[in-house]
Design a protein around this motif. Structure first.
Motif, PDB file in Angstrom:
ATOM      1  N   VAL A 201       0.853  -1.184   0.000  1.00  0.00           N
ATOM      2  CA  VAL A 201       0.000   0.000   0.000  1.00  0.00           C
ATOM      3  C   VAL A 201       0.892   1.237   0.000  1.00  0.00           C
ATOM      4  CG1 VAL A 201      -1.813   1.271   1.197  1.00  0.00           C
ATOM      5  CG2 VAL A 201      -1.822  -1.244   1.217  1.00  0.00           C
ATOM      6  N   TYR A 202       0.621   2.141  -0.927  1.00  0.00           N
ATOM      7  CA  TYR A 202       1.387   3.379  -1.064  1.00  0.00           C
ATOM      8  C   TYR A 202       0.473   4.573  -0.837  1.00  0.00           C
ATOM      9  CZ  TYR A 202       4.905   0.446  -3.379  1.00  0.00           C
ATOM     10  OH  TYR A 202       5.830  -0.526  -3.672  1.00  0.00           O
ATOM     11  N   GLY A 203       1.015   5.576  -0.164  1.00  0.00           N
ATOM     12  CA  GLY A 203       0.292   6.825   0.007  1.00  0.00           C
ATOM     13  C   GLY A 203       0.404   7.678  -1.244  1.00  0.00           C
ATOM     14  N   GLU A 204      -0.338   8.775  -1.259  1.00  0.00           N
ATOM     15  CA  GLU A 204      -0.356   9.631  -2.452  1.00  0.00           C
ATOM     16  C   GLU A 204       0.964  10.340  -2.690  1.00  0.00           C
ATOM     17  OE1 GLU A 204      -2.577  13.347  -0.212  1.00  0.00           O
ATOM     18  OE2 GLU A 204      -3.725  11.959  -1.439  1.00  0.00           O
ATOM     19  N   LEU A 205       1.842  10.390  -1.689  1.00  0.00           N
ATOM     20  CA  LEU A 205       3.147  11.012  -1.876  1.00  0.00           C
ATOM     21  C   LEU A 205       4.196  10.014  -2.336  1.00  0.00           C
ATOM     22  CD1 LEU A 205       3.328  13.406   1.222  1.00  0.00           C
ATOM     23  CD2 LEU A 205       2.601  13.919  -1.120  1.00  0.00           C
ATOM     24  N   SER A 206       3.853   8.725  -2.343  1.00  0.00           N
ATOM     25  CA  SER A 206       4.791   7.682  -2.769  1.00  0.00           C
ATOM     26  C   SER A 206       4.409   7.065  -4.103  1.00  0.00           C
ATOM     27  CB  SER A 206       4.865   6.574  -1.701  1.00  0.00           C
ATOM     28  OG  SER A 206       5.313   7.094  -0.466  1.00  0.00           O
ATOM     29  N   MET A 207       3.252   7.435  -4.629  1.00  0.00           N
ATOM     30  CA  MET A 207       2.778   6.888  -5.905  1.00  0.00           C
ATOM     31  C   MET A 207       2.350   8.049  -6.802  1.00  0.00           C
ATOM     32  SD  MET A 207       2.076   3.954  -7.588  1.00  0.00           S
ATOM     33  CE  MET A 207       1.530   2.651  -6.466  1.00  0.00           C
ATOM     34  N   TRP A 208       2.963   8.128  -7.973  1.00  0.00           N
ATOM     35  CA  TRP A 208       2.567   9.144  -8.947  1.00  0.00           C
ATOM     36  C   TRP A 208       1.384   8.612  -9.728  1.00  0.00           C
ATOM     37  CZ3 TRP A 208       5.442  10.578 -14.053  1.00  0.00           C
ATOM     38  CH2 TRP A 208       4.857  11.729 -14.597  1.00  0.00           C
ATOM     39  N   HIS A 209       0.257   9.325  -9.699  1.00  0.00           N
ATOM     40  CA  HIS A 209      -0.984   8.884 -10.327  1.00  0.00           C
ATOM     41  C   HIS A 209      -1.433   9.937 -11.326  1.00  0.00           C
ATOM     42  CE1 HIS A 209      -5.543   7.790  -9.836  1.00  0.00           C
ATOM     43  NE2 HIS A 209      -5.050   7.410 -10.996  1.00  0.00           N
ATOM     44  N   ILE A 210      -1.474   9.561 -12.610  1.00  0.00           N
ATOM     45  CA  ILE A 210      -2.011  10.415 -13.666  1.00  0.00           C
ATOM     46  C   ILE A 210      -3.351   9.818 -14.091  1.00  0.00           C
ATOM     47  CG2 ILE A 210      -1.549  11.515 -15.882  1.00  0.00           C
ATOM     48  CD1 ILE A 210       1.374  10.708 -15.584  1.00  0.00           C
ATOM     49  N   LYS A 211      -4.360  10.640 -14.267  1.00  0.00           N
ATOM     50  CA  LYS A 211      -5.693  10.115 -14.582  1.00  0.00           C
ATOM     51  C   LYS A 211      -6.370  10.956 -15.650  1.00  0.00           C
ATOM     52  CE  LYS A 211      -7.120  12.396 -10.282  1.00  0.00           C
ATOM     53  NZ  LYS A 211      -5.759  12.564  -9.766  1.00  0.00           N
TER      54      LYS A 211
ATOM     55  N   LEU B 244      -4.260  14.606 -28.283  1.00  0.00           N
ATOM     56  CA  LEU B 244      -2.948  14.510 -27.643  1.00  0.00           C
ATOM     57  C   LEU B 244      -2.687  15.656 -26.683  1.00  0.00           C
ATOM     58  CD1 LEU B 244      -0.542  13.250 -30.438  1.00  0.00           C
ATOM     59  CD2 LEU B 244      -1.490  11.994 -28.520  1.00  0.00           C
ATOM     60  N   ARG B 245      -3.121  16.855 -27.023  1.00  0.00           N
ATOM     61  CA  ARG B 245      -2.866  18.003 -26.153  1.00  0.00           C
ATOM     62  C   ARG B 245      -3.439  17.816 -24.755  1.00  0.00           C
ATOM     63  NH1 ARG B 245       1.031  21.384 -25.684  1.00  0.00           N
ATOM     64  NH2 ARG B 245       0.922  20.527 -23.588  1.00  0.00           N
ATOM     65  N   PRO B 246      -4.690  17.323 -24.600  1.00  0.00           N
ATOM     66  CA  PRO B 246      -5.192  17.055 -23.240  1.00  0.00           C
ATOM     67  C   PRO B 246      -4.354  16.029 -22.484  1.00  0.00           C
ATOM     68  CG  PRO B 246      -7.022  17.175 -24.769  1.00  0.00           C
ATOM     69  CD  PRO B 246      -5.778  17.200 -25.601  1.00  0.00           C
ATOM     70  N   TYR B 247      -3.867  14.987 -23.173  1.00  0.00           N
ATOM     71  CA  TYR B 247      -2.987  14.015 -22.515  1.00  0.00           C
ATOM     72  C   TYR B 247      -1.745  14.720 -21.967  1.00  0.00           C
ATOM     73  CZ  TYR B 247      -5.224   9.571 -23.873  1.00  0.00           C
ATOM     74  OH  TYR B 247      -6.069   8.505 -23.985  1.00  0.00           O
ATOM     75  N   LEU B 248      -1.118  15.518 -22.817  1.00  0.00           N
ATOM     76  CA  LEU B 248       0.129  16.177 -22.421  1.00  0.00           C
ATOM     77  C   LEU B 248      -0.101  17.168 -21.289  1.00  0.00           C
ATOM     78  CD1 LEU B 248       1.691  16.783 -25.950  1.00  0.00           C
ATOM     79  CD2 LEU B 248       1.920  14.806 -24.446  1.00  0.00           C
ATOM     80  N   GLU B 249      -1.194  17.907 -21.348  1.00  0.00           N
ATOM     81  CA  GLU B 249      -1.501  18.867 -20.293  1.00  0.00           C
ATOM     82  C   GLU B 249      -1.686  18.159 -18.944  1.00  0.00           C
ATOM     83  OE1 GLU B 249      -1.598  22.055 -20.118  1.00  0.00           O
ATOM     84  OE2 GLU B 249      -1.556  22.752 -22.190  1.00  0.00           O
ATOM     85  N   LYS B 250      -2.369  17.029 -18.951  1.00  0.00           N
ATOM     86  CA  LYS B 250      -2.581  16.281 -17.711  1.00  0.00           C
ATOM     87  C   LYS B 250      -1.250  15.813 -17.124  1.00  0.00           C
ATOM     88  CE  LYS B 250      -7.142  14.606 -19.125  1.00  0.00           C
ATOM     89  NZ  LYS B 250      -7.937  15.237 -18.072  1.00  0.00           N
ATOM     90  N   ILE B 251      -0.353  15.330 -17.992  1.00  0.00           N
ATOM     91  CA  ILE B 251       0.949  14.858 -17.512  1.00  0.00           C
ATOM     92  C   ILE B 251       1.774  16.014 -16.969  1.00  0.00           C
ATOM     93  CG2 ILE B 251       3.101  13.758 -18.199  1.00  0.00           C
ATOM     94  CD1 ILE B 251       1.503  12.184 -20.279  1.00  0.00           C
ATOM     95  N   GLU B 252       1.804  17.123 -17.704  1.00  0.00           N
ATOM     96  CA  GLU B 252       2.613  18.273 -17.273  1.00  0.00           C
ATOM     97  C   GLU B 252       2.132  18.823 -15.935  1.00  0.00           C
ATOM     98  OE1 GLU B 252       3.468  19.736 -21.899  1.00  0.00           O
ATOM     99  OE2 GLU B 252       2.078  20.824 -20.605  1.00  0.00           O
ATOM    100  N   GLU B 253       0.831  18.982 -15.782  1.00  0.00           N
ATOM    101  CA  GLU B 253       0.298  19.510 -14.537  1.00  0.00           C
ATOM    102  C   GLU B 253       0.475  18.519 -13.384  1.00  0.00           C
ATOM    103  OE1 GLU B 253      -0.838  22.542 -13.846  1.00  0.00           O
ATOM    104  OE2 GLU B 253      -0.238  23.080 -15.880  1.00  0.00           O
ATOM    105  N   SER B 254       0.391  17.231 -13.688  1.00  0.00           N
ATOM    106  CA  SER B 254       0.572  16.219 -12.652  1.00  0.00           C
ATOM    107  C   SER B 254       1.998  16.224 -12.120  1.00  0.00           C
ATOM    108  CB  SER B 254       0.220  14.838 -13.213  1.00  0.00           C
ATOM    109  OG  SER B 254       0.352  13.847 -12.228  1.00  0.00           O
ATOM    110  N   ILE B 255       2.967  16.502 -12.986  1.00  0.00           N
ATOM    111  CA  ILE B 255       4.364  16.591 -12.528  1.00  0.00           C
ATOM    112  C   ILE B 255       4.524  17.709 -11.511  1.00  0.00           C
ATOM    113  CG2 ILE B 255       6.708  17.175 -13.274  1.00  0.00           C
ATOM    114  CD1 ILE B 255       6.086  15.742 -15.906  1.00  0.00           C
TER     115      ILE B 255
END
Length: 410
Positions: A159-169, A309-320
């Motif tokens: 079990v991982y907390g939200e600070l130990s698991m990077w989750h993109i959705k 593709l742009r929405p995919y990239l935006e989600k990844i960039e903001e998630s980082i």
């Protein structure tokens, strides 16, 4: 209230997916009907439209240049000294290259609507990101508002907390994304059933099933002998000439592919599956009924890049910025895929754009050369601008001669 909640569960409710505490799900809670064939990751990926759509999304994202920038008063520059820069641009983990890492994340995101990676740290520094199969992770919303991710590896559960698991959705209830493959279950099931039917038909020599009738009563032994002798009318791959005698008649009972419009159905499934993944059918090599040349295709590609593709990239960039950086770092750094490389024009178009940018003082000659992969030259770092522009009322007049101060005007 309990009765209302029960009725709500039976008949459904308007609005987006619910966000309740407990285990989250990315698949539909109810289905209108059973699929035509069993649908899972392996069976779905054997359908060319699914494989093609997922491959285009994941490989395109994996091929895009990515960089981490530090923003300062003088503009922004590559954040080469930040520990996360090496992880995201060169070596994400011990197993993968940068391209393979982004492909893995995009594959899980396109299939299940969620992508997970274990955050590996040395002290407070992030030193690695290890992608996981989204099918092995279960996300739970805790009563206190926190999120826990349970990763199942064989008989072990971690079990991982939200600070130990990077989750993109993808879009969903805010805690978990909706799975495109799960919601396309019926469409994919029809495509699988059609493929199975075609496979079975051609493995049988494309022979339809039928009924053999005889105008007299047969004994069990005679019936078995006739069935054995004439079974290849509908079975097997050998093409033979059969002679029917004693009033025997053969009548086809199964439908031919043309009768069920199998080819048209399979063609429609390409378009339907492409809609779920946001990939135009022309990118899946479906060119029936549409132009495959000219500006029409360029417009389709441009819309795909911008709307899918742009929405995919935006989600990844903001998630980082949200999950891999502190609040202070998120204000000073930017994560960015080089999306312009997808929309790169042809050689003539780029040269014309560079000329306009140089003539209007937006680019230096060296910046234009570097964008074309050429080395900079001495004296090419100054902004230039055309100096022949004059007010329209002075058009056609000779320019005046400048008179030195203290002298008589000629």
């Amino acid at each position: 209230m309990a009765l209302f909640q029960t009725l709500r569960g039976w008949f459904g409710a308007p609005g987006g997916p619910a966000r309740n505490a407990g285990l989250q799900t990315s698949v539909p809670l109810g289905n209108s009907t059973a699929p035509a064939a069993a649908v899972n990751f392996d069976s779905a990926m054997q359908i060319s439209a699914v494989f093609g759509a997922v491959r285009i999304i994941s490989e395109t994202i994996g091929s895009l240049p990515f960089n981490l920038y530090e923003v300062g008063p003088g503009g922004r520059k590559a954040a080469d000294t930040h520990p996360l820069h090496r992880v995201l641009t060169r070596r994400p983990n011990r197993y993968q290259t940068r391209v393979e890492f982004w492909e893995s994340m995009a594959l899980n995101l396109a299939i299940s609507g969620n992508a997970y990676a274990i955050i590996q740290r040395s002290g407070t520094r992030i030193i690695g990101l290890l992608p996981l199969s989204s099918s092995q992770v279960e996300t739970t919303l805790l009563a206190d508002g926190g999120v826990a991710h349970a990763y199942t590896d064989g008989m072990n559960v971690k079990v991982y907390g939200e600070l130990s698991m990077w989750h993109i959705k993808l879009f969903g209830n805010g805690v978990i994304g909706l799975s495109p493959m799960a919601y396309a279950r019926n469409s994919i099931g029809i495509a699988i059933a059609a493929d199975n039917r075609v496979t079975k038909m051609f493995s049988n020599g494309a022979k339809p099933s039928g009924v053999l009738t005889i105008d007299k009563t047969l004994s069990p032994e005679q019936r078995a002998q006739v069935r054995k002798s004439f079974s290849e009318l509908e079975e097997g791959n050998e093409d033979r000439l059969f002679v029917l005698e004693a009033g025997m008649q053969y009548q086809q009972v199964s439908m031919l592919p043309k009768d069920v419009e199998l080819l048209e159905s399979r063609r429609f499934q390409i378009e339907d599956i492409g809609r779920f993944f946001g990939v135009p059918s022309i990118l899946l090599n479906q060119t029936f009924g549409q132009s495959s040349l000219g500006s029409n295709v360029y417009e389709i590609l441009s819309a795909f890049y911008k709307l899918n593709l742009r929405p995919y990239l935006e989600k990844i960039e903001e998630s980082i910025l949200r999950w891999l950086m502190t609040e202070d770092e998120a204000q000073r750094f930017e994560a960015e895929f080089d999306f312009d490389s997808l929309l790169r024009a042809d050689t003539l178009g780029r040269y014309q754009a560079n000329r306009e940018a140089i003539n209007t003082g937006q680019l230096t000659p060296n910046e234009a050369r570097i964008s074309e992969g050429r080395p900079s030259l001495p004296g090419g770092d100054q902004l230039l601008i055309q100096g022949a522009m004059i007010p329209i009322q002075n058009a056609g007049q000779k320019p005046g001669t400048e008179v030195p101060s203290g002298t008589q005007e000629p």
